[in-house]
Write a protein that holds these residues in place. Structure first.
Motif, PDB file in Angstrom:
ATOM      1  N   ASN A  19      -2.925   7.198   4.936  1.00 43.88           N
ATOM      2  CA  ASN A  19      -1.625   6.513   4.343  1.00 43.88           C
ATOM      3  C   ASN A  19      -1.889   4.881   4.989  1.00 43.88           C
ATOM      4  O   ASN A  19      -1.371   4.634   6.480  1.00 43.88           O
ATOM      5  N   ALA A  20      -0.720   4.244   4.216  1.00 43.04           N
ATOM      6  CA  ALA A  20      -0.509   2.885   3.757  1.00 43.04           C
ATOM      7  C   ALA A  20       0.664   2.637   5.204  1.00 43.04           C
ATOM      8  O   ALA A  20       1.655   3.825   5.149  1.00 43.04           O
ATOM      9  N   GLU A  21       1.665   1.652   5.887  1.00 42.54           N
ATOM     10  CA  GLU A  21       2.463   1.331   6.533  1.00 42.54           C
ATOM     11  C   GLU A  21       3.449   1.393   5.351  1.00 42.54           C
ATOM     12  O   GLU A  21       3.075  -0.139   4.835  1.00 42.54           O
ATOM     13  N   ILE A  22       4.749   1.871   5.206  1.00 44.05           N
ATOM     14  CA  ILE A  22       6.026   1.045   4.427  1.00 44.05           C
ATOM     15  C   ILE A  22       6.341   0.264   4.522  1.00 44.05           C
ATOM     16  O   ILE A  22       7.630   0.530   6.072  1.00 44.05           O
ATOM     17  N   ASN A 131       6.907  -3.531   0.894  1.00 40.17           N
ATOM     18  CA  ASN A 131       5.440  -3.932   1.419  1.00 40.17           C
ATOM     19  C   ASN A 131       4.245  -2.458   1.792  1.00 40.17           C
ATOM     20  O   ASN A 131       4.992  -2.176   2.572  1.00 40.17           O
ATOM     21  N   ALA A 132       2.959  -2.407   1.943  1.00 39.32           N
ATOM     22  CA  ALA A 132       2.459  -1.153   2.156  1.00 39.32           C
ATOM     23  C   ALA A 132       1.085  -1.780   3.098  1.00 39.32           C
ATOM     24  O   ALA A 132       0.112  -3.319   2.103  1.00 39.32           O
ATOM     25  N   LYS A 133       1.007  -1.090   3.903  1.00 43.59           N
ATOM     26  CA  LYS A 133       0.087  -1.862   5.438  1.00 43.59           C
ATOM     27  C   LYS A 133      -1.536  -1.184   5.776  1.00 43.59           C
ATOM     28  O   LYS A 133      -1.017  -0.063   6.385  1.00 43.59           O
ATOM     29  N   SER A 146      -2.867  -5.065   2.265  1.00 39.57           N
ATOM     30  CA  SER A 146      -1.358  -5.318   2.569  1.00 39.57           C
ATOM     31  C   SER A 146      -1.074  -6.169   1.008  1.00 39.57           C
ATOM     32  O   SER A 146      -1.435  -6.392   1.364  1.00 39.57           O
ATOM     33  N   MET A 180       5.875   3.301  -4.019  1.00 39.20           N
ATOM     34  CA  MET A 180       4.639   3.175  -2.980  1.00 39.20           C
ATOM     35  C   MET A 180       3.870   4.085  -2.476  1.00 39.20           C
ATOM     36  O   MET A 180       3.101   4.151  -2.181  1.00 39.20           O
ATOM     37  N   GLU A 181       3.886   4.841  -3.389  1.00 38.15           N
ATOM     38  CA  GLU A 181       2.901   5.455  -4.036  1.00 38.15           C
ATOM     39  C   GLU A 181       1.398   4.696  -4.556  1.00 38.15           C
ATOM     40  O   GLU A 181       0.865   5.210  -3.541  1.00 38.15           O
ATOM     41  N   LEU A 183       1.127   1.659  -4.587  1.00 35.40           N
ATOM     42  CA  LEU A 183       0.697   0.367  -3.216  1.00 35.40           C
ATOM     43  C   LEU A 183       0.076   1.810  -2.134  1.00 35.40           C
ATOM     44  O   LEU A 183      -1.184   1.922  -1.626  1.00 35.40           O
ATOM     45  N   ASN A 184       0.650   2.594  -1.788  1.00 33.39           N
ATOM     46  CA  ASN A 184      -0.509   3.801  -0.647  1.00 33.39           C
ATOM     47  C   ASN A 184      -2.248   3.630  -1.133  1.00 33.39           C
ATOM     48  O   ASN A 184      -3.261   4.049  -0.958  1.00 33.39           O
TER      49      ASN A 184
END
Length: 343
Positions: A19-22, A131-133, A146, A180-181, A183-184
């Motif tokens: 899972n990416a950090e939002i 941002n998703a990273k 990112s 967010m979903e 991007l993840n």
């Protein structure tokens, strides 16, 4: 046998899943005064209450960089030109985003009161950047990805503004949870591919910032970088300019702006700017260079952008030159949608 394969594939998917950090930051377009002089400000506030951005005096239009933080209802900003601090702003910010306080020069010899806030006369003055990273290092190498996405605040639910939000990134949504979903999922898919191919290094970035905004147009600058093996990565800067009234993307070709790109006076001016920090020998074929089709709007003028490798080698990277509005005005189409910027 099929059941064993299915269980293995399911287990592999779970192992590779990450899972990416939002994170989020808000962009505000603010108007006001320092002393009696009108200013325009582009200000970003992130999840940790860090402040970054820029402002300019409306009469001078020299861009000044900003960096600082908010603590409760008080804030501090250092301002700089070419990384040299020239002053600071200290004061209070209200829940309605009204900033008040005092500007002090770096030598402490000059002090002026200031006040700036959201200007509701502008159709766009607040934007959320999501941002998703995901950064991972293991025995196989490193994975970094990112990606930014944008939602323009649209209290009046104007279709044109929603159209811009939907076009600026690839999420095709104005719903925060959906973005967010998406991007993840994009970054997780990249990670799974990297994990399966066991590449040594993977790095992909997309950053979005506001280059320019007024009552008529908004311009975003998209910085893209990708590396998936080889000698070096690939990167570019992509301006996305929109008419706020319709949401239509404009500025896709220099022919929308310039009357005659072969005008010898324009070519000579371009060459002068190109050789300000480089020599003619730094370019592949200096005499054949034409004005780039890629251009962006800034508070001070029009910036033309050549991608890496387009007119010079990779070591010189992206090449940019800027024409002040007064310099470029003689060459602009009279019926150009951008003509009002030069008046």
């Amino acid at each position: 046998m099929k059941k064993v394969i299915y269980i293995f594939l399911l287990f592999s998917s779970l192992v590779f899943s990450q899972n990416a950090e939002i994170s989020k930051k808000d962009f505000y377009f603010l108007k006001g005064n320092i002393g009696t002089t009108p200013i325009s400000m582009y200000l970003y506030i992130d999840d940790n209450n860090n402040l970054t951005g820029k402002y300019y005096y409306d009469t001078i239009k020299q861009v000044i960089s900003l960096k600082g933080s908010i603590n409760g209802n008080t804030f501090h900003l250092d301002e700089s030109i070419n990384d040299r601090i020239i002053g600071s702003l200290d004061g209070e910010v209200s829940s309605e985003m009204v900033f008040t306080g005092n500007w002090v020069s770096a030598d402490k010899n000059n002090t002026f009161s200031f006040s700036f806030s959201l200007d509701n006369n502008y159709p766009i003055n607040k934007i959320k950047i999501i941002n998703a990273k995901l950064n991972i290092k293991d025995d196989n190498g490193s994975f970094e990805s990112s990606r930014d996405a944008v939602i323009i605040e649209n209290n009046k639910n104007a279709k044109a503004i929603n159209r811009i939000s939907l076009d600026i990134d690839e999420t095709k949504s104005i719903n925060e949870e959906n973005i967010m979903e998406t991007l993840n999922n994009l970054i997780s898919s990249q990670y799974n591919t990297w994990k399966e191919t066991i590449n040594d290094k993977f790095n992909m970035q997309r950053n979005i910032e506001v280059s320019y905004i007024d009552e008529n147009i908004i311009s975003f600058s998209l910085y893209n970088y990708s590396y998936a093996g080889g000698v070096h990565g690939i990167y570019n800067v992509q301006p996305n300019i929109y008419l706020i009234s319709t949401g239509k993307r404009i500025g896709l070709s220099v022919s929308e702006l310039i009357d005659d790109v072969a005008d010898i006076d324009l070519i000579n001016l371009m060459r002068t700017k190109l050789t300000r920090n480089m020599s003619e020998s730094d370019f592949f074929d200096f005499d054949s260079i034409t004005l780039s089709d890629t251009f962006d709007i800034t508070p001070t003028g029009i910036k033309f952008i050549w991608p890496a490798y387009k007119i010079s080698d990779y070591a010189h990277g992206i090449i940019e030159i800027e024409f002040r509005y007064s310099e470029l005005k003689p060459f602009v189409k009279e019926d150009s949608v951008f003509m009002y910027l030069f008046e």
